[in-house]
Motif scaffolding. Structure first.
Motif, mmCIF file in Angstrom:
data_model
loop_
_atom_site.group_PDB
_atom_site.id
_atom_site.type_symbol
_atom_site.label_atom_id
_atom_site.label_comp_id
_atom_site.label_asym_id
_atom_site.label_seq_id
_atom_site.Cartn_x
_atom_site.Cartn_y
_atom_site.Cartn_z
ATOM 1 N N MET A 1 0.859 -1.164 0.000
ATOM 2 C CA MET A 1 0.000 0.000 0.000
ATOM 3 C C MET A 1 0.913 1.237 0.000
ATOM 4 S SD MET A 1 -3.189 0.977 2.516
ATOM 5 C CE MET A 1 -3.565 -0.714 2.749
ATOM 6 N N THR A 2 0.602 2.197 -0.835
ATOM 7 C CA THR A 2 1.439 3.384 -0.949
ATOM 8 C C THR A 2 1.015 4.447 0.056
ATOM 9 O OG1 THR A 2 0.016 4.409 -2.601
ATOM 10 C CG2 THR A 2 1.761 2.952 -3.423
ATOM 11 N N GLN A 3 1.859 5.455 0.207
ATOM 12 C CA GLN A 3 1.572 6.556 1.130
ATOM 13 C C GLN A 3 0.266 7.253 0.751
ATOM 14 O OE1 GLN A 3 3.573 7.244 3.731
ATOM 15 N NE2 GLN A 3 2.405 8.958 4.459
ATOM 16 N N ARG A 4 0.041 7.453 -0.515
ATOM 17 C CA ARG A 4 -1.191 8.116 -0.969
ATOM 18 C C ARG A 4 -2.423 7.294 -0.585
ATOM 19 N NH1 ARG A 4 -2.414 10.967 -6.574
ATOM 20 N NH2 ARG A 4 -4.654 11.098 -6.371
ATOM 21 N N GLN A 5 -2.363 5.989 -0.823
ATOM 22 C CA GLN A 5 -3.501 5.132 -0.483
ATOM 23 C C GLN A 5 -3.776 5.126 1.018
ATOM 24 O OE1 GLN A 5 -2.000 1.509 -2.160
ATOM 25 N NE2 GLN A 5 -3.325 1.660 -3.975
ATOM 26 N N VAL A 6 -2.710 5.092 1.808
ATOM 27 C CA VAL A 6 -2.882 5.092 3.265
ATOM 28 C C VAL A 6 -3.559 6.380 3.713
ATOM 29 C CG1 VAL A 6 -1.637 5.190 5.457
ATOM 30 C CG2 VAL A 6 -0.994 3.513 3.741
ATOM 31 N N GLN A 7 -3.091 7.524 3.211
ATOM 32 C CA GLN A 7 -3.674 8.802 3.627
ATOM 33 C C GLN A 7 -5.113 8.939 3.167
ATOM 34 O OE1 GLN A 7 -0.955 11.890 2.376
ATOM 35 N NE2 GLN A 7 0.216 11.672 4.268
ATOM 36 N N LEU A 8 -5.411 8.521 1.949
ATOM 37 C CA LEU A 8 -6.797 8.606 1.475
ATOM 38 C C LEU A 8 -7.719 7.696 2.283
ATOM 39 C CD1 LEU A 8 -6.305 8.808 -2.391
ATOM 40 C CD2 LEU A 8 -7.198 10.585 -0.888
ATOM 41 N N ARG A 9 -7.287 6.483 2.549
ATOM 42 C CA ARG A 9 -8.139 5.553 3.297
ATOM 43 C C ARG A 9 -8.334 6.008 4.740
ATOM 44 N NH1 ARG A 9 -6.222 -0.393 1.086
ATOM 45 N NH2 ARG A 9 -6.838 -0.005 -1.065
ATOM 46 N N LEU A 10 -7.257 6.463 5.374
ATOM 47 C CA LEU A 10 -7.400 6.966 6.736
ATOM 48 C C LEU A 10 -8.288 8.211 6.769
ATOM 49 C CD1 LEU A 10 -3.821 6.568 8.251
ATOM 50 C CD2 LEU A 10 -5.902 5.393 8.949
ATOM 51 N N GLY A 11 -8.134 9.093 5.787
ATOM 52 C CA GLY A 11 -8.938 10.310 5.738
ATOM 53 C C GLY A 11 -10.411 10.014 5.549
ATOM 54 N N VAL A 12 -10.724 9.129 4.616
ATOM 55 C CA VAL A 12 -12.127 8.771 4.390
ATOM 56 C C VAL A 12 -12.697 8.064 5.622
ATOM 57 C CG1 VAL A 12 -13.643 7.292 3.007
ATOM 58 C CG2 VAL A 12 -11.941 8.719 1.880
ATOM 59 N N GLY A 13 -11.886 7.198 6.249
ATOM 60 C CA GLY A 13 -12.337 6.533 7.472
ATOM 61 C C GLY A 13 -12.619 7.524 8.592
ATOM 62 N N ALA A 14 -11.723 8.515 8.758
ATOM 63 C CA ALA A 14 -11.930 9.529 9.799
ATOM 64 C C ALA A 14 -13.175 10.358 9.501
ATOM 65 C CB ALA A 14 -10.699 10.426 9.910
ATOM 66 N N LEU A 15 -13.402 10.690 8.239
ATOM 67 C CA LEU A 15 -14.611 11.448 7.886
ATOM 68 C C LEU A 15 -15.870 10.640 8.174
ATOM 69 C CD1 LEU A 15 -13.494 13.139 4.545
ATOM 70 C CD2 LEU A 15 -14.036 14.272 6.705
ATOM 71 N N LEU A 16 -15.850 9.356 7.859
ATOM 72 C CA LEU A 16 -17.018 8.520 8.136
ATOM 73 C C LEU A 16 -17.269 8.391 9.639
ATOM 74 C CD1 LEU A 16 -16.542 5.696 5.459
ATOM 75 C CD2 LEU A 16 -18.228 7.551 5.452
ATOM 76 N N VAL A 17 -16.220 8.245 10.412
ATOM 77 C CA VAL A 17 -16.370 8.173 11.872
ATOM 78 C C VAL A 17 -16.934 9.481 12.416
ATOM 79 C CG1 VAL A 17 -15.071 8.047 14.038
ATOM 80 C CG2 VAL A 17 -14.650 6.375 12.240
ATOM 81 N N ALA A 18 -16.434 10.621 11.907
ATOM 82 C CA ALA A 18 -16.916 11.918 12.371
ATOM 83 C C ALA A 18 -18.402 12.104 12.045
ATOM 84 C CB ALA A 18 -16.099 13.043 11.744
ATOM 85 N N VAL A 19 -18.800 11.709 10.862
ATOM 86 C CA VAL A 19 -20.215 11.828 10.485
ATOM 87 C C VAL A 19 -21.072 10.900 11.342
ATOM 88 C CG1 VAL A 19 -21.866 11.346 8.620
ATOM 89 C CG2 VAL A 19 -19.788 12.634 8.143
ATOM 90 N N PHE A 20 -20.608 9.665 11.567
ATOM 91 C CA PHE A 20 -21.344 8.732 12.418
ATOM 92 C C PHE A 20 -21.513 9.294 13.824
ATOM 93 C CE2 PHE A 20 -20.976 5.351 15.639
ATOM 94 C CZ PHE A 20 -22.190 4.711 15.437
ATOM 95 N N LEU A 21 -20.433 9.840 14.380
ATOM 96 C CA LEU A 21 -20.513 10.407 15.724
ATOM 97 C C LEU A 21 -21.486 11.577 15.783
ATOM 98 C CD1 LEU A 21 -16.769 10.370 16.831
ATOM 99 C CD2 LEU A 21 -18.624 8.999 17.776
ATOM 100 N N ALA A 22 -21.364 12.505 14.839
ATOM 101 C CA ALA A 22 -22.170 13.725 14.893
ATOM 102 C C ALA A 22 -23.639 13.470 14.565
ATOM 103 C CB ALA A 22 -21.597 14.765 13.934
#
Length: 163
Positions: A1-22
């Motif tokens: 997995m490349t650096q770009r893929q890691v950052q995109l996946r972590l970012g999308v995951g964090a956004l989904l968690v934030a939306v779920f929480l809020a």
């Protein structure tokens, strides 16, 4: 997995968690009385603040991933010593045990500082100076807020007594 893929996946995951929480978790599971005078002391404030910070971190990771050039180099090379992971796990267990024994003696603030530094060096951080600075500043700022603004008693140790 490349650096770009890691950052995109972590970012999308964090956004989904934030939306779920809020949208669902905080309104469904955190109750708050309607007569709280100070908004910062409301039980809803900090969960929503954490959800917002998680969303901001997710946006930052997504934008950083989109700006990052895609290379074929993996993020982490395979370890030469497969037992290193078990040693770090054992080290983390020791740190957790030391935390439980140090809390009553050293207090929460000093113990947090020492455990933060120990964990940062256990995982071999690439930013040791930043880790040490954060290990000192973050517990002190949190202590100042909770002890002096929120009026919450923070456990003090026998060695160090903070005002």
């Amino acid at each position: 997995m490349t650096q770009r893929q890691v950052q995109l996946r972590l970012g999308v995951g964090a956004l989904l968690v934030a939306v779920f929480l809020a949208v669902y978790a905080i309104p469904a599971w955190v109750s708050s009385p309607s007569n709280v005078g100070n908004v910062i002391l409301s039980p809803l404030f900090w969960p929503y603040a954490l959800a917002g910070f998680t969303g901001l971190a997710g946006l930052g990771l997504v934008f950083s991933g989109l700006r990052h050039e895609d290379t074929d180099t993996p993020v982490n090379a395979p370890s030469e010593n497969p037992n290193a992971a078990w040693l770090r796990l054992a080290g983390m267990a020791v740190i957790m045990g030391l935390t439980m024994t140090a809390l009553p003696r050293l207090g929460m603030v000093l113990t947090s500082m020492l455990i933060f530094v120990a964990t940062a060096f256990l995982v071999r951080t690439r930013h040791p100076i930043t880790a040490v600075v954060c290990a000192v500043i973050i517990p002190l700022v949190l202590y100042a807020f909770f002890a002096h603004v929120a009026g919450v008693a923070i456990p003090q140790g026998n060695i160090l007594r903070l005002p």
